[in-house]
Every structure is written in C-alpha cells, then in structure tokens.
Design a protein around this motif. Sequence first.
Motif, short mmCIF file in Angstrom:
data_model
loop_
_atom_site.label_atom_id
_atom_site.label_comp_id
_atom_site.label_asym_id
_atom_site.label_seq_id
_atom_site.Cartn_x
_atom_site.Cartn_y
_atom_site.Cartn_z
N ALA A 283 0.85 -1.20 0.00
CA ALA A 283 0.00 0.00 0.00
C ALA A 283 0.88 1.25 0.00
O ALA A 283 1.57 1.52 0.99
N PRO A 284 0.87 2.02 -1.12
CA PRO A 284 0.17 1.71 -2.36
C PRO A 284 0.99 0.76 -3.24
O PRO A 284 2.20 0.63 -3.06
N LEU A 285 0.32 0.17 -4.19
CA LEU A 285 0.96 -0.73 -5.14
C LEU A 285 1.44 0.08 -6.34
O LEU A 285 0.62 0.68 -7.03
N PRO A 286 2.75 0.14 -6.60
CA PRO A 286 3.24 0.93 -7.75
C PRO A 286 2.75 0.33 -9.07
O PRO A 286 2.87 -0.88 -9.30
N LEU A 287 2.22 1.16 -9.95
CA LEU A 287 1.66 0.69 -11.21
C LEU A 287 2.42 1.27 -12.39
O LEU A 287 3.00 2.35 -12.30
N LYS B 156 -0.98 3.09 -7.38
CA LYS B 156 -0.58 4.45 -7.70
C LYS B 156 0.35 4.44 -8.90
O LYS B 156 1.36 3.72 -8.92
N ALA B 157 0.00 5.21 -9.93
CA ALA B 157 0.85 5.40 -11.11
C ALA B 157 1.20 6.88 -11.19
O ALA B 157 0.33 7.70 -11.51
N GLY B 158 2.44 7.23 -10.88
CA GLY B 158 2.80 8.65 -10.80
C GLY B 158 2.03 9.30 -9.66
O GLY B 158 2.13 8.87 -8.51
N GLU B 159 1.25 10.32 -9.97
CA GLU B 159 0.43 10.97 -8.95
C GLU B 159 -1.01 10.48 -8.96
O GLU B 159 -1.83 10.93 -8.15
N LYS B 160 -1.33 9.58 -9.87
CA LYS B 160 -2.69 9.09 -10.00
C LYS B 160 -2.90 7.84 -9.17
O LYS B 160 -2.11 6.89 -9.23
N THR B 161 -3.96 7.82 -8.37
CA THR B 161 -4.29 6.66 -7.56
C THR B 161 -5.50 5.94 -8.16
O THR B 161 -6.37 6.57 -8.76
N GLN B 162 -5.54 4.64 -7.99
CA GLN B 162 -6.66 3.85 -8.49
C GLN B 162 -6.70 2.51 -7.78
O GLN B 162 -5.70 2.05 -7.24
N ASP B 163 -7.88 1.92 -7.74
CA ASP B 163 -8.03 0.58 -7.19
C ASP B 163 -7.57 -0.45 -8.21
O ASP B 163 -7.82 -0.31 -9.41
#
Length: 235
Positions: A78-82, A215-222
């Motif tokens: 948490a968070p998982l890097p994407l 989380k990819a860069g500054e964007k978070t998502q499930d």
Amino acid sequence: MASRRRRHPGLMGCGLLTLTLALAGWVVPPQPTKYSVSRIEADLPQELSGDVRAALSKESDRVDNAAGKAVVQLWLRAPLPLKADFQEQLDVKYPLEPGMLVGAIRYLSSGTDYRNQTVKPGAYTLRYAQQPQDGNHLGTAQYRDFVVLIPAAQDKSPDKISQEQALEKSKKASGTSHPAVLSLLPPEPATGPLPKMTHEPNLDLQILVAKAAGKAGEKTQDVPIQLVVVGHAPE
C-alpha cells in the motif's frame, strides 16, 4: 516457472479437467469446498524486515477452510506501484513490473503452490512475475501473470529486483529447482463487498478476490486482484 504443459482455467483448458464418473459416463465437476475470507487488522509477520513491513497495508485478508481453520493470511502493498503506460495484452492483465513487491503471505500450515509443490508454514514475500516466453514455457499457460513466493529471510527490501533474481530466490520457498508460484487470474469487475472467495470448479481452485490501492505517478486507483490461494494447475 512451470516447465510442464498446463492451462489456466477460464478458457479452452477447463473442460479437459472435469472429473468423469466412470460407471455412468457423466461429467461431474468437483464439489466446492467452502472457504471464507475476512479482512482484519493483524500484526505483520516479524520474520519480514522492517522495510518490507513498512511498505505493506496493516489490514490483512485471512482465508479459512471449511472447518474454520485459518489457511493463509495475505498483506498487500500500500500503495501498489503501477505502470503508467500499461497496455493490457491477451496474456498479461496486471499493470505491474516483473520483480516488484506485491505483498506478503503467511502459511499457517503446510500448503501447496500452483505447481502443487509443498510450501512450508511461514512468512513469504510476494513478487510479481510473468511466465517466460521461451521453448520450455511457450503455450503452457493461458495467462502469464503470477506471483512468486520468497522466504522472508531471503527478501529484506521492498525495492524492485529483476525477475531472474526473484525466481532464483523463490526456489528457497519450494525447495526444488522451480520457483514457488501462485497464479493471478484476470481481474474482473467485482460485485458485492470485497474481499471474497470464489470457486473455479473444473480445476477445484479457491480464488481470493480483493483489491489493492494502486498508484501510477500521482494518479491513484483501485487494482482488482484474483489470486489462486488453494489448488493447482493440471498435472
């Protein structure tokens, strides 16, 4: 990873693995064993390094068997890097980098991995890997998404490592010349509350359906996840 030919459930390979009732000639799928999952706050395994524990969620998903006995306990990163530029492929469904830390798992009793190799009780890190596309593995799995288990003592940092390093370290978990692997099935839109358990009848797989905060860069998502925690590929 696996060197024998096998198929994941869900498409062409499933029908070949149903059980046949010899006397009557009927195809009878295995009866599901009722597994359940609970999301709880639990202390992270002390076998994990402090750096790895700091990268994981404090909430865990505990899977119990039909008798109510805990089988495995999972902590996701948490968070998982994407991967920001991920493009889904026919055989790759997860926006993850091979070799990255996905989470940790504790086996409360002896279990097996997706290759039906014995996994001893204890704590393991989980790192994402993809089925190699070489002569030994080509066509052996419908989907290439896996996680490999690495004994906690062999994996002290949450930093990404190469897939080759992850596979080599994972051999310590299986005690064989092959890494210990768990299958990641393609994520699907979840209905109802998560986490939950589902059953794949043809291969008799128990699948933990959950989601991680990515989380990819500054964007978070499930990030939906479907992890086979009990059961194995066809022999």
